[in-house]
Design a protein around this motif. Structure first.
Motif, PDB file in Angstrom:
ATOM      1  N   LEU A  51     -59.624 -45.626 -32.373  1.00 50.25           N
ATOM      2  CA  LEU A  51     -60.425 -44.445 -32.054  1.00 50.25           C
ATOM      3  C   LEU A  51     -61.808 -44.773 -31.484  1.00 50.25           C
ATOM      4  CD1 LEU A  51     -59.576 -42.235 -35.169  1.00 50.25           C
ATOM      5  CD2 LEU A  51     -58.552 -42.138 -32.884  1.00 50.25           C
ATOM      6  N   GLY A  52     -62.146 -46.062 -31.410  1.00 46.58           N
ATOM      7  CA  GLY A  52     -63.444 -46.457 -30.876  1.00 46.58           C
ATOM      8  C   GLY A  52     -64.595 -46.094 -31.797  1.00 46.58           C
ATOM      9  N   LEU A  53     -64.383 -46.235 -33.117  1.00 45.87           N
ATOM     10  CA  LEU A  53     -65.425 -45.919 -34.093  1.00 45.87           C
ATOM     11  C   LEU A  53     -66.233 -47.169 -34.425  1.00 45.87           C
ATOM     12  CD1 LEU A  53     -63.298 -43.780 -36.586  1.00 45.87           C
ATOM     13  CD2 LEU A  53     -64.814 -42.948 -34.786  1.00 45.87           C
ATOM     14  N   LYS A  54     -67.500 -46.979 -34.752  1.00 45.88           N
ATOM     15  CA  LYS A  54     -68.396 -48.081 -35.120  1.00 45.88           C
ATOM     16  C   LYS A  54     -68.301 -48.324 -36.630  1.00 45.88           C
ATOM     17  CE  LYS A  54     -72.405 -50.507 -34.949  1.00 45.88           C
ATOM     18  NZ  LYS A  54     -72.295 -51.912 -34.890  1.00 45.88           N
ATOM     19  N   LYS A  55     -68.154 -49.597 -37.000  1.00 37.57           N
ATOM     20  CA  LYS A  55     -68.073 -49.977 -38.413  1.00 37.57           C
ATOM     21  C   LYS A  55     -69.469 -50.340 -38.922  1.00 37.57           C
ATOM     22  CE  LYS A  55     -65.746 -53.478 -41.277  1.00 37.57           C
ATOM     23  NZ  LYS A  55     -64.781 -54.609 -41.186  1.00 37.57           N
ATOM     24  N   VAL A  56     -69.803 -49.846 -40.103  1.00 39.93           N
ATOM     25  CA  VAL A  56     -71.061 -50.208 -40.750  1.00 39.93           C
ATOM     26  C   VAL A  56     -70.721 -51.093 -41.953  1.00 39.93           C
ATOM     27  CG1 VAL A  56     -73.124 -49.358 -41.918  1.00 39.93           C
ATOM     28  CG2 VAL A  56     -72.172 -48.075 -39.993  1.00 39.93           C
ATOM     29  N   LEU A  57     -71.348 -52.255 -42.005  1.00 37.99           N
ATOM     30  CA  LEU A  57     -71.042 -53.228 -43.054  1.00 37.99           C
ATOM     31  C   LEU A  57     -71.967 -53.075 -44.255  1.00 37.99           C
ATOM     32  CD1 LEU A  57     -70.584 -56.499 -40.962  1.00 37.99           C
ATOM     33  CD2 LEU A  57     -68.813 -54.933 -41.767  1.00 37.99           C
ATOM     34  N   SER A  58     -71.396 -53.308 -45.420  1.00 41.06           N
ATOM     35  CA  SER A  58     -72.185 -53.394 -46.648  1.00 41.06           C
ATOM     36  C   SER A  58     -72.658 -54.827 -46.823  1.00 41.06           C
ATOM     37  CB  SER A  58     -71.321 -52.992 -47.848  1.00 41.06           C
ATOM     38  OG  SER A  58     -70.962 -51.638 -47.765  1.00 41.06           O
ATOM     39  N   TYR A  59     -73.592 -54.997 -47.744  1.00 37.25           N
ATOM     40  CA  TYR A  59     -74.097 -56.323 -48.129  1.00 37.25           C
ATOM     41  C   TYR A  59     -73.447 -56.714 -49.440  1.00 37.25           C
ATOM     42  CZ  TYR A  59     -77.526 -55.802 -44.453  1.00 37.25           C
ATOM     43  OH  TYR A  59     -78.106 -55.645 -43.225  1.00 37.25           O
ATOM     44  N   ALA A  60     -73.114 -57.991 -49.596  1.00 39.04           N
ATOM     45  CA  ALA A  60     -72.461 -58.460 -50.816  1.00 39.04           C
ATOM     46  C   ALA A  60     -73.060 -59.786 -51.258  1.00 39.04           C
ATOM     47  CB  ALA A  60     -70.959 -58.618 -50.578  1.00 39.04           C
ATOM     48  N   THR A  61     -73.191 -59.951 -52.574  1.00 37.74           N
ATOM     49  CA  THR A  61     -73.764 -61.201 -53.090  1.00 37.74           C
ATOM     50  C   THR A  61     -72.691 -62.221 -53.444  1.00 37.74           C
ATOM     51  OG1 THR A  61     -73.798 -60.346 -55.353  1.00 37.74           O
ATOM     52  CG2 THR A  61     -75.786 -60.011 -54.021  1.00 37.74           C
ATOM     53  N   ARG A  62     -71.426 -61.858 -53.333  1.00 35.77           N
ATOM     54  CA  ARG A  62     -70.364 -62.821 -53.659  1.00 35.77           C
ATOM     55  C   ARG A  62     -70.041 -63.702 -52.457  1.00 35.77           C
ATOM     56  NH1 ARG A  62     -65.861 -61.347 -51.049  1.00 35.77           N
ATOM     57  NH2 ARG A  62     -65.325 -59.142 -50.762  1.00 35.77           N
ATOM     58  N   ASP A  63     -69.265 -64.764 -52.722  1.00 34.22           N
ATOM     59  CA  ASP A  63     -68.810 -65.636 -51.638  1.00 34.22           C
ATOM     60  C   ASP A  63     -67.682 -64.943 -50.879  1.00 34.22           C
ATOM     61  OD1 ASP A  63     -70.551 -67.689 -52.353  1.00 34.22           O
ATOM     62  OD2 ASP A  63     -69.101 -68.584 -53.745  1.00 34.22           O
ATOM     63  N   PRO A  64     -67.539 -65.256 -49.586  1.00 37.55           N
ATOM     64  CA  PRO A  64     -66.414 -64.691 -48.837  1.00 37.55           C
ATOM     65  C   PRO A  64     -65.074 -65.129 -49.435  1.00 37.55           C
ATOM     66  CG  PRO A  64     -68.013 -65.715 -47.356  1.00 37.55           C
ATOM     67  CD  PRO A  64     -68.401 -66.095 -48.759  1.00 37.55           C
ATOM     68  N   ARG A  65     -64.117 -64.223 -49.429  1.00 36.59           N
ATOM     69  CA  ARG A  65     -62.759 -64.549 -49.876  1.00 36.59           C
ATOM     70  C   ARG A  65     -61.994 -65.148 -48.697  1.00 36.59           C
ATOM     71  NH1 ARG A  65     -62.489 -58.794 -52.647  1.00 36.59           N
ATOM     72  NH2 ARG A  65     -63.576 -59.284 -54.574  1.00 36.59           N
ATOM     73  N   PRO A  66     -60.813 -65.733 -48.951  1.00 40.63           N
ATOM     74  CA  PRO A  66     -60.036 -66.297 -47.847  1.00 40.63           C
ATOM     75  C   PRO A  66     -59.824 -65.260 -46.733  1.00 40.63           C
ATOM     76  CG  PRO A  66     -59.039 -66.885 -49.949  1.00 40.63           C
ATOM     77  CD  PRO A  66     -60.156 -65.908 -50.248  1.00 40.63           C
ATOM     78  N   GLY A  67     -60.168 -65.650 -45.508  1.00 44.57           N
ATOM     79  CA  GLY A  67     -59.975 -64.763 -44.362  1.00 44.57           C
ATOM     80  C   GLY A  67     -61.164 -63.866 -44.045  1.00 44.57           C
ATOM     81  N   GLU A  68     -62.143 -63.781 -44.948  1.00 45.75           N
ATOM     82  CA  GLU A  68     -63.315 -62.936 -44.695  1.00 45.75           C
ATOM     83  C   GLU A  68     -64.347 -63.694 -43.866  1.00 45.75           C
ATOM     84  OE1 GLU A  68     -63.583 -59.757 -48.347  1.00 45.75           O
ATOM     85  OE2 GLU A  68     -64.609 -61.676 -48.628  1.00 45.75           O
ATOM     86  N   VAL A  69     -65.032 -62.954 -43.007  1.00 43.14           N
ATOM     87  CA  VAL A  69     -66.024 -63.548 -42.114  1.00 43.14           C
ATOM     88  C   VAL A  69     -67.353 -62.809 -42.282  1.00 43.14           C
ATOM     89  CG1 VAL A  69     -66.601 -64.001 -39.686  1.00 43.14           C
ATOM     90  CG2 VAL A  69     -64.220 -64.155 -40.447  1.00 43.14           C
ATOM     91  N   GLY A 121     -70.580 -61.017 -41.390  1.00 44.28           N
ATOM     92  CA  GLY A 121     -70.914 -60.222 -40.225  1.00 44.28           C
ATOM     93  C   GLY A 121     -69.745 -59.441 -39.654  1.00 44.28           C
ATOM     94  N   GLN A 122     -68.583 -59.650 -40.239  1.00 42.88           N
ATOM     95  CA  GLN A 122     -67.391 -58.926 -39.782  1.00 42.88           C
ATOM     96  C   GLN A 122     -66.799 -58.112 -40.935  1.00 42.88           C
ATOM     97  OE1 GLN A 122     -64.664 -61.357 -37.433  1.00 42.88           O
ATOM     98  NE2 GLN A 122     -62.941 -60.319 -38.398  1.00 42.88           N
ATOM     99  N   ASP A 123     -66.841 -58.685 -42.126  1.00 42.11           N
ATOM    100  CA  ASP A 123     -66.316 -58.001 -43.312  1.00 42.11           C
ATOM    101  C   ASP A 123     -67.461 -57.457 -44.174  1.00 42.11           C
ATOM    102  OD1 ASP A 123     -63.393 -58.540 -43.026  1.00 42.11           O
ATOM    103  OD2 ASP A 123     -64.138 -60.599 -43.004  1.00 42.11           O
ATOM    104  N   TYR A 124     -68.444 -58.289 -44.401  1.00 44.60           N
ATOM    105  CA  TYR A 124     -69.666 -57.947 -45.134  1.00 44.60           C
ATOM    106  C   TYR A 124     -70.792 -58.779 -44.547  1.00 44.60           C
ATOM    107  CZ  TYR A 124     -67.029 -55.928 -49.101  1.00 44.60           C
ATOM    108  OH  TYR A 124     -66.221 -55.155 -49.901  1.00 44.60           O
ATOM    109  N   HIS A 125     -72.011 -58.429 -44.942  1.00 44.54           N
ATOM    110  CA  HIS A 125     -73.138 -59.338 -44.757  1.00 44.54           C
ATOM    111  C   HIS A 125     -73.243 -60.059 -46.105  1.00 44.54           C
ATOM    112  CE1 HIS A 125     -74.358 -57.510 -40.999  1.00 44.54           C
ATOM    113  NE2 HIS A 125     -74.431 -56.321 -41.569  1.00 44.54           N
TER     114      HIS A 125
END
Length: 195
Positions: free
Chosen positions: A32-50, A52-56
């Motif tokens: 649909l061409g929608l803009k994603k807004v990311l949340s901030y997280a203090t945990r480490d990225p999980r497998p496959g997470e990037v 700036g793409q999944d969280y800050h």
């Protein structure tokens, strides 16, 4: 607080961990061409997470500094990790887009709903407990993380009745198609079907 205009909507994808809400949300957003807004997280990225793409992904120190400066519209603690959404990020996204989407747990979704009311459309994505457990194993998450997620599965699934829409997610293409059609009604873009 940022005042949303009439046509500005926030689509919040929520549901239990392992429901596929992130995959579904990103597929619908791209469709649909929608803009994603990311949340901030203090945990480490999980497998496959990037970052700036999944969280800050940020340090607890930086998070607490931002929190002390009242930068977060909502902030929740889950399993000793903090997650927050900056008001600036929402305001900035609306400067360039009429509608945005986010991926949040039920606590974050509820805070956003209380803050922005009818401008927030909650889309509950779910699958049965055995399916979400298998998906998390397939992702390579640790048994500890999986057990943690499953410990609040019933709490998360109970939120379904409070959301504006709910979608079973067993067939990704079907789920994305169904949600995209539902959201087109909100977007009111006067699309014309061609034979």
């Amino acid at each position: 607080m940022y005042e949303l205009k009439d046509r500005e909507l926030i689509f919040v994808f929520t549901g239990p961990d392992g429901s596929g809400r992130k995959t579904v949300a990103d597929s619908v957003g791209a469709t649909l061409g929608l803009k994603k807004v990311l949340s901030y997280a203090t945990r480490d990225p999980r497998p496959g997470e990037v970052d700036g793409q999944d969280y800050h992904f940020i340090s607890m120190d930086l998070y607490e500094q931002m929190e002390s400066q009242n930068e977060f519209l909502e902030s929740v603690t889950i399993n000793n990790n903090k997650y927050g959404l900056r008001e600036y990020d929402i305001e900035h996204s609306f400067a360039n887009n009429g509608c945005i989407y986010l991926i949040m747990n039920r606590d974050g979704a509820e805070i956003l709903k209380q803050t922005y009311g009818d401008h927030v459309i909650r889309l509950f994505i779910y699958a049965d407990r055995a399916t979400v457990e298998k998906r998390q194993r397939d992702l390579g998450l640790s048994e500890e993380v999986i057990a943690n997620h499953l410990s609040h599965y019933d709490y998360d699934i109970a939120y379904q009745s409070e959301c504006e829409h709910a979608f079973e997610n067993y067939d990704l293409a079907h789920t994305v198609f169904e949600i995209s059609n539902t959201l087109e009604g909100y977007l009111d873009r006067n699309l014309v079907e061609k034979d």
